[in-house]
Design an enzyme around this catalytic site. Structure first.
Site, PDB file in Angstrom:
ATOM      1  N   THR A 144       1.104  -0.909  -0.132  1.00 18.75           N
ATOM      2  CA  THR A 144       0.216  -0.010  -0.367  1.00 18.75           C
ATOM      3  C   THR A 144       0.966   1.101  -0.496  1.00 18.75           C
ATOM      4  OG1 THR A 144      -1.343   1.278   1.426  1.00 18.75           O
ATOM      5  CG2 THR A 144      -0.845  -0.565   2.398  1.00 18.75           C
ATOM      6  N   SER A 179      -1.810   3.772  10.108  1.00 19.01           N
ATOM      7  CA  SER A 179      -2.650   2.683  10.989  1.00 19.01           C
ATOM      8  C   SER A 179      -2.200   1.403  11.230  1.00 19.01           C
ATOM      9  CB  SER A 179      -3.868   2.261   9.698  1.00 19.01           C
ATOM     10  OG  SER A 179      -3.885   1.626   8.708  1.00 19.01           O
ATOM     11  N   TYR A 181      -3.245  -1.591  10.046  1.00 21.71           N
ATOM     12  CA  TYR A 181      -2.758  -2.367   8.965  1.00 21.71           C
ATOM     13  C   TYR A 181      -2.321  -2.083   8.435  1.00 21.71           C
ATOM     14  CZ  TYR A 181      -3.526  -1.862   4.168  1.00 21.71           C
ATOM     15  OH  TYR A 181      -3.964  -2.162   2.620  1.00 21.71           O
ATOM     16  N   HIS A 182      -2.055  -0.661   7.994  1.00 18.54           N
ATOM     17  CA  HIS A 182      -0.341   0.019   7.193  1.00 18.54           C
ATOM     18  C   HIS A 182       0.479  -0.910   7.280  1.00 18.54           C
ATOM     19  CE1 HIS A 182      -3.780   2.756   5.406  1.00 18.54           C
ATOM     20  NE2 HIS A 182      -3.265   2.605   4.840  1.00 18.54           N
ATOM     21  N   LYS A 185       1.455  -3.998   6.119  1.00 18.77           N
ATOM     22  CA  LYS A 185       2.336  -3.724   5.292  1.00 18.77           C
ATOM     23  C   LYS A 185       3.269  -3.886   4.998  1.00 18.77           C
ATOM     24  CE  LYS A 185      -1.682  -4.327   2.386  1.00 18.77           C
ATOM     25  NZ  LYS A 185      -2.336  -5.409   1.580  1.00 18.77           N
TER      26      LYS A 185
HETATM   27  N1  USQ Z   1     -11.698   9.940   4.395  1.00 18.60           N
HETATM   28  C1  USQ Z   1     -12.849  10.642   4.661  1.00 18.60           C
HETATM   29  N2  USQ Z   1     -13.809  10.640   4.568  1.00 18.60           N
HETATM   30  C2  USQ Z   1     -14.395   9.180   4.773  1.00 18.60           C
HETATM   31  C3  USQ Z   1     -13.158   8.567   4.597  1.00 18.60           C
HETATM   32  C4  USQ Z   1     -11.909   8.778   4.296  1.00 18.60           C
HETATM   33  O1  USQ Z   1     -12.439  11.787   4.726  1.00 18.60           O
HETATM   34  O2  USQ Z   1     -15.437   9.004   4.211  1.00 18.60           O
HETATM   35  C5  USQ Z   1     -10.151   9.998   3.768  1.00 18.60           C
HETATM   36  C6  USQ Z   1      -9.411   9.155   5.015  1.00 18.60           C
HETATM   37  O3  USQ Z   1      -9.267   9.883   6.464  1.00 18.60           O
HETATM   38  C7  USQ Z   1      -8.203   9.364   4.209  1.00 18.60           C
HETATM   39  C8  USQ Z   1      -8.550   9.434   2.730  1.00 18.60           C
HETATM   40  O4  USQ Z   1     -10.188   9.741   2.787  1.00 18.60           O
HETATM   41  O5  USQ Z   1      -6.621  10.250   4.704  1.00 18.60           O
HETATM   42  C9  USQ Z   1      -8.345   7.883   2.368  1.00 18.60           C
HETATM   43  O6  USQ Z   1      -9.120   7.390   3.291  1.00 18.60           O
HETATM   44  P1  USQ Z   1     -10.120   5.768   2.747  1.00 18.60           P
HETATM   45  O7  USQ Z   1     -10.672   5.095   3.874  1.00 18.60           O
HETATM   46  O8  USQ Z   1      -9.763   5.694   1.670  1.00 18.60           O
HETATM   47  O9  USQ Z   1      -8.269   4.847   2.629  1.00 18.60           O
HETATM   48  P2  USQ Z   1      -7.097   4.335   3.380  1.00 18.60           P
HETATM   49  O10 USQ Z   1      -8.253   3.589   4.868  1.00 18.60           O
HETATM   50  O11 USQ Z   1      -6.214   4.447   3.626  1.00 18.60           O
HETATM   51  O12 USQ Z   1      -7.247   2.968   3.087  1.00 18.60           O
HETATM   52  C10 USQ Z   1      -7.277   2.211   1.910  1.00 18.60           C
HETATM   53  C11 USQ Z   1      -7.310   1.001   1.322  1.00 18.60           C
HETATM   54  C12 USQ Z   1      -6.239  -0.252   1.414  1.00 18.60           C
HETATM   55  C13 USQ Z   1      -4.981   1.211   1.307  1.00 18.60           C
HETATM   56  C14 USQ Z   1      -5.317   1.839   1.324  1.00 18.60           C
HETATM   57  C15 USQ Z   1      -4.049   2.923   0.635  1.00 18.60           C
HETATM   58  O13 USQ Z   1      -8.951   0.654   2.754  1.00 18.60           O
HETATM   59  O14 USQ Z   1      -6.136  -0.947   1.651  1.00 18.60           O
HETATM   60  O15 USQ Z   1      -4.487  -0.079   0.895  1.00 18.60           O
HETATM   61  O16 USQ Z   1      -6.158   2.698   0.580  1.00 18.60           O
HETATM   62  S1  USQ Z   1      -3.587   4.144   0.629  1.00 18.60           S
HETATM   63  O17 USQ Z   1      -4.660   5.132   1.345  1.00 18.60           O
HETATM   64  O18 USQ Z   1      -2.743   4.777  -0.189  1.00 18.60           O
HETATM   65  O19 USQ Z   1      -2.606   4.320   1.951  1.00 18.60           O
END
Ligand code: USQ
Length: 382
Positions: A144, A179, A181-182, A185
């Site tokens: 990720t 997090s 989870y991250h 990874k």
């Molecule tokens: N966010 C909001 N509002 C929401 C949901 C999320 O503002 O209702 C924000 C979060 O705080 C974060 C961003 O949007 O800053 C991305 O959140 P996300 O829930 O879309 O993504 P994340 O939790 O980081 O995890 C997802 C996948 C995970 C993958 C990751 C890639 O669930 O499996 O590894 O995206 S990354 O984000 O680049 O690490």
């Protein structure tokens, strides 16, 4: 090629299975339905019903003529792992079999330890199975972009050349996740790197950003082939959530200032990236890392795009900045390199208004099953 997909029931696993199968690869999938079971425990519903793996594989075979072998079981269980590897004798293993949600990993002690033990144990079992049954096989691991966090310098593709006191060496790029989870990874990457150095494994680690969308070429013939689609706070990713919120008339839940910037990609590009990695394997003794996303957006950018697209279909989309449940930078520098997959031949599908309108149209067809009490479940990082 003979390809084994671990986590083959998932949001990405099943579409990947069909995508590779349609291109003539011999595909087997394994899954223990962890994601479905966790959703059921937490009373989180998918947007639409999704048949189990056996039914989907049967349906796919009747439509495409291609067979996907299904193995249902737990990859923490070595006997099951050994059986699957012996039966499928893979040349490539795509490893998606992890608890994939940051909010789930921050829910409580049980969720944290499940995430840690599942993600690390399955990765270790995959490494040992490759060593024992198919030492020349290529492991394609879903990492990720969150492994890097949001550092105040450019993010390179996996590695950083460090010069120190007149000497220099290439190291894994510094990682600091936000997090648990991250963090698992990051630990996976370290495990893989150790065994690449020690046993000469071939590994590609794909640092993927948040994925959006549900449509792929292979699912276009029957909606029952679509992947499951979460829009809840725990398993839903941000853009998928915003589209469902827009249709439900629920204000878009921008966390905090909304300046959090990530690298996003269409689910179609995930499939192409993974296929390109499989068809162009890493060398023995190589840990190859690609940053897997096509464009960067802040949360505010995404909310505005959904609001604009909503106007086209008379949706009056509201945006609300709510208290951020996560501990993360809300304004930060973000400039990750992502040329490796483009060099291999990736042709990106960018986030256009048309893409958003297709998603909105699909969600509208399922509007009656949206449960707005799933939008916020009060999972706090602190
Ligand atoms: N966010 C909001 N509002 C929401 C949901 C999320 O503002 O209702 C924000 C979060 O705080 C974060 C961003 O949007 O800053 C991305 O959140 P996300 O829930 O879309 O993504 P994340 O939790 O980081 O995890 C997802 C996948 C995970 C993958 C990751 C890639 O669930 O499996 O590894 O995206 S990354 O984000 O680049 O690490």
């Amino acid at each position: 090629m003979r390809v084994l997909i671990l986590g083959g029931d998932g949001y990405l696993g099943w579409p990947t299975a069909m995508h590779l199968s349609a291109r003539g690869h011999e595909v087997a999938v394994a899954d223990n339905y962890l994601r479905r079971n966790l959703c059921q425990e937490l009373q989180l519903e998918f947007l639409h019903d999704v048949p189990d793996l056996t039914k989907r594989a049967d349906l796919w075979q009747s439509i495409s003529g291609h067979k996907i072998a299904v193995h249902v079981g737990d990859l923490n269980d070595w006997d099951f792992v050994a059986e699957v590897f012996q039966k499928s004798s893979p040349q490539a293993i795509i490893h998606y079999a992890e608890q994939p949600a940051a909010p789930y990993s921050m829910l409580d002690r049980q969720a944290a330890t499940l995430t840690l033990s599942n993600n690390l144990m399955v990765t270790a079992n995959v490494i040992f199975a490759v060593r024992e049954y198919c030492p020349d096989a290529h492991i394609v691991k879903l990492g990720t972009m969150g492994e890097y966090g949001t550092p105040n310098i450019d993010i390179e593709e996996g590695w950083l050349e460090v010069a120190h006191k007149g000497r220099q060496q290439k190291f894994l790029y510094p990682r600091q996740a936000s997090s648990l989870y991250h963090t698992t990874k990051i630990m996976d990457t370290d495990l893989l790197w150790f065994y690449v150095r020690t046993w000469g494994l071939r590994v590609t680690d794909l640092m993927q950003g948040p994925v959006y969308g549900m449509f792929t070429d292979e699912s276009s013939q029957d909606d029952r082939l679509l992947p499951f689609f979460n829009y809840d706070e725990i398993f839903g990713t941000v853009l998928n959530r915003f589209v469902v919120q827009a249709v439900a008339g629920y204000p878009l839940t921008v966390y905090g200032k909304g300046g959090q910037t990530r690298g996003y990609l269409n689910i179609k590009d995930t499939l192409n990236c993974v296929r390109l990695a499989v068809e162009n394997p890493a060398d023995p003794g190589e840990l190859r890392i690609f940053n897997q996303f096509t464009e960067t957006f802040s949360v505010n950018d995404l909310a505005e795009k959904v609001r604009e697209a909503g106007k086209q279909v008379q949706l009056n989309v509201q945006i609300e900045h709510i208290e951020n449940p996560r501990t993360e930078a809300e304004e930060h520098y973000y400039n990750p390199v992502h040329t490796g997959l483009l060099d291999l031949g990736l042709t990106p599908h960018y986030l256009s208004e048309e893409v958003l309108l297709d998603m909105i149209e699909f969600v509208m067809r399922h509007k009656s099953s949206i449960q707005t009490d799933q939008m916020l479940r009060n999972v706090k990082w602190n």
